[in-house]
Every structure is written in C-alpha cells, then in structure tokens.
Design a protein around this motif. Structure first.
Motif, mmCIF file in Angstrom:
data_model
loop_
_atom_site.group_PDB
_atom_site.id
_atom_site.type_symbol
_atom_site.label_atom_id
_atom_site.label_comp_id
_atom_site.label_asym_id
_atom_site.label_seq_id
_atom_site.Cartn_x
_atom_site.Cartn_y
_atom_site.Cartn_z
ATOM 1 N N LYS A 43 54.957 29.406 26.361
ATOM 2 C CA LYS A 43 54.542 30.554 27.109
ATOM 3 C C LYS A 43 52.991 30.086 27.587
ATOM 4 C CE LYS A 43 55.231 34.549 24.823
ATOM 5 N NZ LYS A 43 54.890 35.538 23.967
ATOM 6 N N ILE A 44 52.912 30.460 28.592
ATOM 7 C CA ILE A 44 51.731 30.146 29.413
ATOM 8 C C ILE A 44 50.940 31.361 29.906
ATOM 9 C CG2 ILE A 44 50.328 28.996 31.501
ATOM 10 C CD1 ILE A 44 52.601 26.863 31.258
ATOM 11 N N GLY A 45 50.155 31.759 29.421
ATOM 12 C CA GLY A 45 49.213 32.989 29.737
ATOM 13 C C GLY A 45 48.558 32.923 31.331
ATOM 14 N N HIS A 46 48.430 34.213 31.982
ATOM 15 C CA HIS A 46 47.908 34.165 33.123
ATOM 16 C C HIS A 46 47.165 35.396 33.609
ATOM 17 C CE1 HIS A 46 47.383 34.765 37.685
ATOM 18 N NE2 HIS A 46 47.609 33.262 37.638
ATOM 19 N N SER A 47 45.943 35.358 33.835
ATOM 20 C CA SER A 47 45.000 36.716 34.106
ATOM 21 C C SER A 47 44.393 36.636 35.378
ATOM 22 C CB SER A 47 44.021 36.636 33.129
ATOM 23 O OG SER A 47 43.479 38.140 33.106
ATOM 24 N N ALA A 48 44.619 37.747 35.954
ATOM 25 C CA ALA A 48 43.853 38.255 37.405
ATOM 26 C C ALA A 48 43.987 39.631 37.609
ATOM 27 C CB ALA A 48 44.648 37.404 38.479
ATOM 28 N N PRO A 49 43.366 40.218 38.598
ATOM 29 C CA PRO A 49 43.406 41.430 39.072
ATOM 30 C C PRO A 49 44.781 41.915 39.623
ATOM 31 C CG PRO A 49 42.025 40.324 40.474
ATOM 32 C CD PRO A 49 42.283 39.510 39.587
ATOM 33 N N LEU A 50 45.615 42.655 39.065
ATOM 34 C CA LEU A 50 46.890 43.003 39.477
ATOM 35 C C LEU A 50 46.804 44.507 39.948
ATOM 36 C CD1 LEU A 50 49.319 41.164 36.929
ATOM 37 C CD2 LEU A 50 48.165 40.329 39.058
ATOM 38 N N THR A 51 46.005 45.115 39.699
ATOM 39 C CA THR A 51 45.544 46.450 40.422
ATOM 40 C C THR A 51 44.343 46.512 41.162
ATOM 41 O OG1 THR A 51 44.987 47.386 38.274
ATOM 42 C CG2 THR A 51 47.445 47.637 39.195
ATOM 43 N N GLY A 52 44.061 47.768 41.744
ATOM 44 C CA GLY A 52 42.594 47.640 42.492
ATOM 45 C C GLY A 52 42.521 46.665 43.600
ATOM 46 N N ALA A 53 41.225 46.968 44.114
ATOM 47 C CA ALA A 53 40.964 46.236 45.523
ATOM 48 C C ALA A 53 41.468 44.866 45.759
ATOM 49 C CB ALA A 53 39.536 46.434 45.792
ATOM 50 N N GLN A 54 41.399 44.021 44.580
ATOM 51 C CA GLN A 54 41.789 42.497 44.560
ATOM 52 C C GLN A 54 42.879 42.381 44.048
ATOM 53 O OE1 GLN A 54 38.509 39.948 43.075
ATOM 54 N NE2 GLN A 54 37.261 41.614 43.399
ATOM 55 N N ALA A 55 43.985 43.344 44.230
ATOM 56 C CA ALA A 55 45.384 43.234 43.546
ATOM 57 C C ALA A 55 46.136 41.984 44.502
ATOM 58 C CB ALA A 55 46.103 44.383 43.584
ATOM 59 N N HIS A 56 45.620 42.214 45.842
ATOM 60 C CA HIS A 56 46.533 41.286 46.558
ATOM 61 C C HIS A 56 46.251 39.837 46.277
ATOM 62 C CE1 HIS A 56 42.705 41.914 48.558
ATOM 63 N NE2 HIS A 56 42.886 40.685 49.203
ATOM 64 N N LEU A 57 44.940 39.485 46.028
ATOM 65 C CA LEU A 57 44.550 38.061 45.744
ATOM 66 C C LEU A 57 45.106 37.909 44.272
ATOM 67 C CD1 LEU A 57 40.675 38.206 46.481
ATOM 68 C CD2 LEU A 57 42.689 37.401 47.833
ATOM 69 N N GLY A 58 45.131 38.716 43.142
ATOM 70 C CA GLY A 58 45.705 38.646 41.747
ATOM 71 C C GLY A 58 47.217 38.192 41.939
ATOM 72 N N LYS A 59 47.846 39.000 42.809
ATOM 73 C CA LYS A 59 49.373 38.700 42.706
ATOM 74 C C LYS A 59 49.569 37.447 43.527
ATOM 75 C CE LYS A 59 53.462 40.057 42.098
ATOM 76 N NZ LYS A 59 53.833 40.261 40.473
ATOM 77 N N ASP A 60 48.735 37.089 44.410
ATOM 78 C CA ASP A 60 48.786 35.748 44.920
ATOM 79 C C ASP A 60 48.611 34.743 44.076
ATOM 80 O OD1 ASP A 60 48.711 34.079 47.715
ATOM 81 O OD2 ASP A 60 46.939 33.453 46.908
ATOM 82 N N ALA A 61 47.589 34.812 43.206
ATOM 83 C CA ALA A 61 47.338 33.861 42.111
ATOM 84 C C ALA A 61 48.462 33.782 41.145
ATOM 85 C CB ALA A 61 45.951 34.238 41.492
ATOM 86 N N GLN A 62 49.047 34.980 40.737
ATOM 87 C CA GLN A 62 50.227 34.898 39.898
ATOM 88 C C GLN A 62 51.470 34.063 40.574
ATOM 89 O OE1 GLN A 62 51.259 38.947 38.241
ATOM 90 N NE2 GLN A 62 53.305 38.154 38.022
ATOM 91 N N ASN A 63 51.596 34.470 41.658
ATOM 92 C CA ASN A 63 52.856 33.840 42.386
ATOM 93 C C ASN A 63 52.713 32.353 42.606
ATOM 94 O OD1 ASN A 63 54.018 36.275 42.993
ATOM 95 N ND2 ASN A 63 53.173 36.433 44.996
ATOM 96 N N GLY A 64 51.607 31.913 42.621
ATOM 97 C CA GLY A 64 51.286 30.418 42.543
ATOM 98 C C GLY A 64 51.567 30.009 41.172
#
Length: 390
Positions: A43-64
């Motif tokens: 299990k590998i953890g991943h943290s980023a903003p997935l809601t709010g103004a930077q959600a598009h960047l967080g989701k992009d990071a998660q997708n990578g």
C-alpha cells in the motif's frame, strides 16, 4: 432399533458433521493463507488537494501515481520472491497545513509502505515530521521549498528541483535575458510562495537587478487591484508572482485591466493549462518555469504523455513527477527485497532510476543530484519552451 443403537447413530452422525465442518474450515483457512502467502500486498500513500481551488492539480498528481501503480501491477513485479500487488491510498489534504497533519497520521495508521506527496510545500513540511517520526519514506513530487530536505530527515526525498534552483533560474533570466530594469514581487505568504520569492530576489540582486517593490497576499485572495495599483505607481518592467495558477490567472487579468505595462512572470505554480484557460487572452506573453526539461525533449517523455493523456486527459502539472516518485520508490523496494520503509530507505539513497522526467539520483539531503529548470512563455495559447538551464 433399540434406544442404545439410536444413540450411537446420532453420535456417529454428529461426529461426521463436526469432522466435516472442521475439515472445511481447515481448507478454507489454508486457502486464505496460501493466497496471502503468494501475494505481497503493498500500500502506497498519496496526499494532495482533491477538493478546493487546487483540486485539478491534486487529481493530476494522483493520476500520475495511479498510472504507475497500474503499470506495476501488469508487470508482475516480485519482491523477496513474492509477487507484489500495489494499491494507492489517496487522501485529500485540501492544501491546508492543519489537515495535512491529520491525513498524514491517517496514512501512518493505514500502515502504508511509503508516501508520495504532499503537493504543496505548506502541507509537505508539517506532514514530513509525522512520517519521519514513524520511519515512513516520503517522496515529494512537487514541494519545492528547500527546507523540506534541510531538516535532517533521512526518509525525505524530492524528485524535482527545489526553489533555490528555480528562483535562481527565474531571477537570472529576468535580469540577463529579459533585460528588465525595475522588478516588483508578489508572494502568497505560503511556504512555497515566500520561499520562491526569497530565492528569486536573491538571484535578481546577484545579477545586479533592481527590486522596486515586494507585496504580499494570501493563497485565498482574488482581488489584487490595491496591490497592483501601488506597484503601478513605481513603473515596474516586470511583475513576478510566487503562487498558484488560479490566483495567477486573476492577477494577470488585473495587471492588464489596470493598464500596467509590465512583463508578467511566475514559476511552476502557474505553468498549467488551467492558468491559460482562466486568464484567456491575458495569459499571452506570460513567462513561467518548471523543473526538468520539456517532456517532448526527453527519451521517455512523449510515450508517457501519450499513455497518461489516453487515460486521464492532458497533463496539468505534476503527473509525470508523481509517476516517477512511485517508480523510484518501488525500485528501492525491489533492490532491498523489502517493503519495510525502515529497510528499503537505504536503497533510496543510492537510487539511479531512469525516470520520465530525469535520471533520479539523490544527494545526501534527498534532493536530486542533477536538476534542470525550463523557462516557458505563453505564445498563441500554448506554453512554448524558451530555455533550459542546469
């Protein structure tokens, strides 16, 4: 049939039933343990903003990161002689330092083998202390504040250039290449914005540039007219914004609306398709930077971009860095024959992974041994590379 025989028959049937039940239970237990014994769950953890103004960047990071996990699962990776199955454990830190510590503890409690993240420097820094205390390897794919790897944490690594390098490239370019005479700086007071602005100013001074103003905002503000009006009175040739794309787009619009005839510049925080979308025609001419060489110019870049885009759409910003972060972490696990971060961390220190963004090797602080910065300019609605510097 007498009463005694009847009793024997009942006991015999009961014995058979119990024996059968125990046998089945034993088989079931054996099958379950065999399944878990043959497969190593990672299990590998991943943290980023997935809601709010930077959600598009967080989701992009998660997708990578997810793309890397999916590809690893198709490769039949083995660790310590067992087939490994990888899962991503994503959490939303909302780009908030307080929430970041909460979700960091959640990942610790989830017993992850490592963490990719956080996206922002302001969330990475407080979370890093929790990972350090629990001996969990953390790889930041995007936090550029130098302090992250200067804390003496042997479990902290970064797969992109930091703001000493990025600020130096931007400040030097502004003075030596753009030949601007009067430079104004605005930062959003976050760990990222303040740190980047400080390094940019150092570089401007080293190049004998002239800093005429330094204004401050927050990472929630959208109205910059008062700040820009004060700056306009000092006749700047260039306005440098150290912050993220949503605010950068609003600022670029307001710069033009005020008739402020100055070059607009930012760093990786505004180097996104979202910035151009939100700023519209006011994005034209903007200069920004991104650690690393353009994906189109590196050996694995075009193919990665094709695979990523086919699954998730255009890369926003940090997708490739998150992909590389997962891959270099798993490479260390394989070479250490262990998914225990306290064990494989030693192999992280001598990494030499041929990544998408660059060949990843770390110095004694956990930063890249070799890092480059590319300057880009918006021309015709596209980010066009201008120059790559080491």
């Amino acid at each position: 049939m007498n009463h005694l025989n009847s009793k024997k028959i009942v006991l015999t049937a009961l014995t058979v039933a119990v024996a059968t039940s125990l046998t089945l239970a034993g088989c079931s237990k054996k099958d379950s343990s065999a399944s878990s014994g043959d497969t190593l769950e990672v299990k590998i953890g991943h943290s980023a903003p997935l809601t709010g103004a930077q959600a598009h960047l967080g989701k992009d990071a998660q997708n990578g990161a997810q793309l890397a996990v999916d590809e690893l699962n198709t490769q039949g990776v083995t660790i310590a002689g067992k087939k490994a199955h990888f899962t991503l454990d994503p959490v939303d830190d909302q780009a908030d330092a307080r929430i970041a510590t909460t979700v960091a503890q959640q990942l610790v409690d989830d017993k992850v083998s490592g963490v990719i993240g956080h996206l922002n420097s302001s969330t990475t820094l407080p979370a890093s202390r929790i990972y350090h205390q629990n001996g969990i390897v953390q790889i930041s794919p995007s936090a550029t504040n130098p302090t992250y790897t200067q804390q003496g944490f042997s479990n902290a690594f970064r797969v992109m250039a930091n703001d000493v390098q990025q600020g130096r490239a931007l400040g030097t370019f502004a003075v030596n290449d753009l030949k601007v005479k009067h430079i104004a700086v605005i930062d959003d007071k976050t760990a990222y914005g303040a740190g980047l602005a400080a390094e940019f100013e150092k570089a401007v001074k080293a190049a004998n540039g002239n800093l005429i103003a330094h204004e401050y905002t927050t990472d929630k503000e959208t109205d910059f007219n008062a700040i820009l009006t004060r700056i306009k009175g000092k006749s700047p040739d260039l306005v440098f914004f150290a912050g993220m794309d949503g605010q950068g787009a609003a600022m670029a619009q307001q710069v033009r609306n005020l008739g402020l005839n100055a070059q607009f510049m930012g760093a990786d925080g505004i180097y996104t398709p979202e910035f151009m979308k939100l700023a519209g025609k006011n994005a034209e001419g903007t200069i920004a930077s991104l650690p690393g060489a353009p994906l189109a110019s590196v050996p694995k870049g075009p193919d990665f971009e094709k695979r990523f885009s086919a699954k998730y759409g255009p890369i926003q910003l940090y997708g490739a860095y998150n992909y590389d972060a997962v891959m270099v972490m798993v490479d260390a696990m394989k070479r250490a024959n262990s998914i225990d971060p306290k064990v494989y961390v030693e192999k992280m220190k001598d990494a030499n992974w041929p990544g998408v963004t660059t060949t990843i090797s770390f110095d004694d602080k956990g930063d890249l041994k070799k890092a480059s910065i590319t300057l880009y300019k918006v021309e015709g609605g596209k980010w066009v590379p201008l120059k790559t510097v080491e």
